[in-house]
Write a protein that holds these residues in place. Structure first.
Motif, mmCIF file in Angstrom:
data_model
loop_
_atom_site.group_PDB
_atom_site.id
_atom_site.type_symbol
_atom_site.label_atom_id
_atom_site.label_comp_id
_atom_site.label_asym_id
_atom_site.label_seq_id
_atom_site.Cartn_x
_atom_site.Cartn_y
_atom_site.Cartn_z
ATOM 1 N N ARG A 161 0.841 -1.191 0.000
ATOM 2 C CA ARG A 161 0.000 0.000 0.000
ATOM 3 C C ARG A 161 0.876 1.240 0.000
ATOM 4 O O ARG A 161 2.091 1.153 0.147
ATOM 5 C CB ARG A 161 -0.888 0.011 1.250
ATOM 6 N N LYS A 162 0.236 2.406 -0.146
ATOM 7 C CA LYS A 162 0.943 3.684 -0.029
ATOM 8 C C LYS A 162 0.256 4.530 1.026
ATOM 9 O O LYS A 162 -0.960 4.551 1.128
ATOM 10 C CB LYS A 162 0.921 4.448 -1.353
ATOM 11 N N ARG A 163 1.072 5.238 1.793
ATOM 12 C CA ARG A 163 0.580 6.136 2.833
ATOM 13 C C ARG A 163 0.901 7.565 2.382
ATOM 14 O O ARG A 163 2.051 7.892 2.098
ATOM 15 C CB ARG A 163 1.274 5.804 4.144
ATOM 16 N N TYR A 164 -0.130 8.412 2.305
ATOM 17 C CA TYR A 164 0.022 9.809 1.902
ATOM 18 C C TYR A 164 -0.221 10.692 3.118
ATOM 19 O O TYR A 164 -1.202 10.496 3.834
ATOM 20 C CB TYR A 164 -0.995 10.174 0.814
ATOM 21 N N VAL A 165 0.653 11.656 3.353
ATOM 22 C CA VAL A 165 0.520 12.546 4.508
ATOM 23 C C VAL A 165 0.741 13.998 4.084
ATOM 24 O O VAL A 165 1.447 14.278 3.129
ATOM 25 C CB VAL A 165 1.522 12.197 5.640
ATOM 26 N N VAL A 166 0.110 14.898 4.836
ATOM 27 C CA VAL A 166 0.344 16.338 4.701
ATOM 28 C C VAL A 166 0.659 16.842 6.100
ATOM 29 O O VAL A 166 -0.044 16.513 7.058
ATOM 30 C CB VAL A 166 -0.895 17.068 4.137
ATOM 31 N N VAL A 167 1.732 17.628 6.227
ATOM 32 C CA VAL A 167 2.117 18.187 7.517
ATOM 33 C C VAL A 167 2.166 19.710 7.404
ATOM 34 O O VAL A 167 2.320 20.265 6.327
ATOM 35 C CB VAL A 167 3.494 17.656 7.993
ATOM 36 N N ASP A 168 2.030 20.380 8.554
ATOM 37 C CA ASP A 168 2.157 21.832 8.566
ATOM 38 C C ASP A 168 3.617 22.205 8.818
ATOM 39 O O ASP A 168 4.498 21.348 8.845
ATOM 40 C CB ASP A 168 1.210 22.461 9.589
ATOM 41 N N THR A 169 3.881 23.488 8.993
ATOM 42 C CA THR A 169 5.264 23.951 9.147
ATOM 43 C C THR A 169 5.905 23.482 10.446
ATOM 44 O O THR A 169 7.129 23.492 10.568
ATOM 45 C CB THR A 169 5.338 25.484 9.077
ATOM 46 N N ALA A 171 -7.965 17.979 -1.442
ATOM 47 C CA ALA A 171 -9.381 18.310 -1.235
ATOM 48 C C ALA A 171 -9.757 18.117 0.229
ATOM 49 O O ALA A 171 -10.516 18.921 0.797
ATOM 50 C CB ALA A 171 -10.260 17.451 -2.136
ATOM 51 N N GLN A 172 -9.225 17.077 0.865
ATOM 52 C CA GLN A 172 -9.470 16.861 2.292
ATOM 53 C C GLN A 172 -8.865 17.984 3.128
ATOM 54 O O GLN A 172 -9.473 18.455 4.093
ATOM 55 C CB GLN A 172 -8.892 15.522 2.738
ATOM 56 N N VAL A 173 -7.673 18.424 2.755
ATOM 57 C CA VAL A 173 -7.021 19.524 3.476
ATOM 58 C C VAL A 173 -7.844 20.796 3.337
ATOM 59 O O VAL A 173 -8.070 21.514 4.317
ATOM 60 C CB VAL A 173 -5.584 19.751 2.956
ATOM 61 N N ALA A 174 -8.311 21.098 2.125
ATOM 62 C CA ALA A 174 -9.083 22.319 1.896
ATOM 63 C C ALA A 174 -10.395 22.297 2.663
ATOM 64 O O ALA A 174 -10.832 23.328 3.186
ATOM 65 C CB ALA A 174 -9.347 22.488 0.406
ATOM 66 N N ALA A 175 -11.023 21.133 2.749
ATOM 67 C CA ALA A 175 -12.305 21.039 3.460
ATOM 68 C C ALA A 175 -12.124 21.166 4.974
ATOM 69 O O ALA A 175 -12.942 21.788 5.652
ATOM 70 C CB ALA A 175 -12.984 19.719 3.122
ATOM 71 N N ALA A 176 -11.067 20.602 5.489
ATOM 72 C CA ALA A 176 -10.871 20.593 6.947
ATOM 73 C C ALA A 176 -10.166 21.845 7.472
ATOM 74 O O ALA A 176 -10.372 22.245 8.603
ATOM 75 C CB ALA A 176 -10.061 19.353 7.353
ATOM 76 N N HIS A 177 -9.333 22.462 6.647
ATOM 77 C CA HIS A 177 -8.531 23.620 7.093
ATOM 78 C C HIS A 177 -8.756 24.776 6.118
ATOM 79 O O HIS A 177 -7.880 25.087 5.302
ATOM 80 C CB HIS A 177 -7.044 23.230 7.148
ATOM 81 N N HIS A 178 -9.899 25.402 6.203
ATOM 82 C CA HIS A 178 -10.280 26.437 5.244
ATOM 83 C C HIS A 178 -9.452 27.721 5.373
ATOM 84 O O HIS A 178 -9.456 28.542 4.464
ATOM 85 C CB HIS A 178 -11.776 26.749 5.355
ATOM 86 N N LEU A 179 -8.722 27.896 6.444
ATOM 87 C CA LEU A 179 -7.873 29.084 6.598
ATOM 88 C C LEU A 179 -6.477 28.883 6.004
ATOM 89 O O LEU A 179 -5.692 29.831 5.969
ATOM 90 C CB LEU A 179 -7.745 29.454 8.076
ATOM 91 N N LEU A 180 -6.183 27.691 5.540
ATOM 92 C CA LEU A 180 -4.886 27.403 4.953
ATOM 93 C C LEU A 180 -4.707 28.225 3.678
ATOM 94 O O LEU A 180 -5.573 28.217 2.802
ATOM 95 C CB LEU A 180 -4.777 25.911 4.639
ATOM 96 N N ALA A 181 -3.596 28.949 3.567
ATOM 97 C CA ALA A 181 -3.403 29.879 2.457
ATOM 98 C C ALA A 181 -2.487 29.343 1.360
ATOM 99 O O ALA A 181 -2.652 29.681 0.202
ATOM 100 C CB ALA A 181 -2.856 31.197 2.967
ATOM 101 N N LEU A 182 -1.528 28.511 1.712
ATOM 102 C CA LEU A 182 -0.541 28.074 0.730
ATOM 103 C C LEU A 182 -0.205 26.620 0.936
ATOM 104 O O LEU A 182 0.056 26.179 2.062
ATOM 105 C CB LEU A 182 0.733 28.933 0.865
ATOM 106 N N VAL A 183 -0.206 25.854 -0.162
ATOM 107 C CA VAL A 183 0.202 24.445 -0.109
ATOM 108 C C VAL A 183 1.316 24.257 -1.101
ATOM 109 O O VAL A 183 1.236 24.702 -2.223
ATOM 110 C CB VAL A 183 -0.986 23.507 -0.452
#
Length: 73
Positions: free
Chosen positions: A28-36, A61-73
């Motif tokens: 399988r593959k594990r995908y992650v997004v982390v903040d600064t 899309a999951q990041v945008a839905a859950a963290h609507h104040l996020l400005a830059l990816v």
């Protein structure tokens, strides 16, 4: 955002693990997004044959839905 291929153990059902030709791994593959700060935002696990572009679009899309104040990816 990053991904990591994970080898599947013998006890994992064969229909939930697939061979990834790029990394030569059966699993399988594990995908992650982390903040600064390095804190995990969302994590998604897919079959190894799912393309990184397709999984990345779903993950963003999951990041945008859950963290609507996020400005830059």
């Amino acid at each position: 955002m990053d991904f990591q291929p994970i080898k599947a153990d013998a006890v994992v059902r064969s229909d939930s693990r697939v061979f990834d030709g790029g990394k030569l791994i059966d699993g399988r593959k594990r995908y992650v997004v982390v903040d600064t700060l390095g804190l995990l935002l969302p994590v998604t696990v897919t079959a190894a044959d799912v393309g990184d572009r397709a999984a990345g679009q779903v993950l963003l899309a999951q990041v945008a839905a859950a963290h609507h104040l996020l400005a830059l990816v």
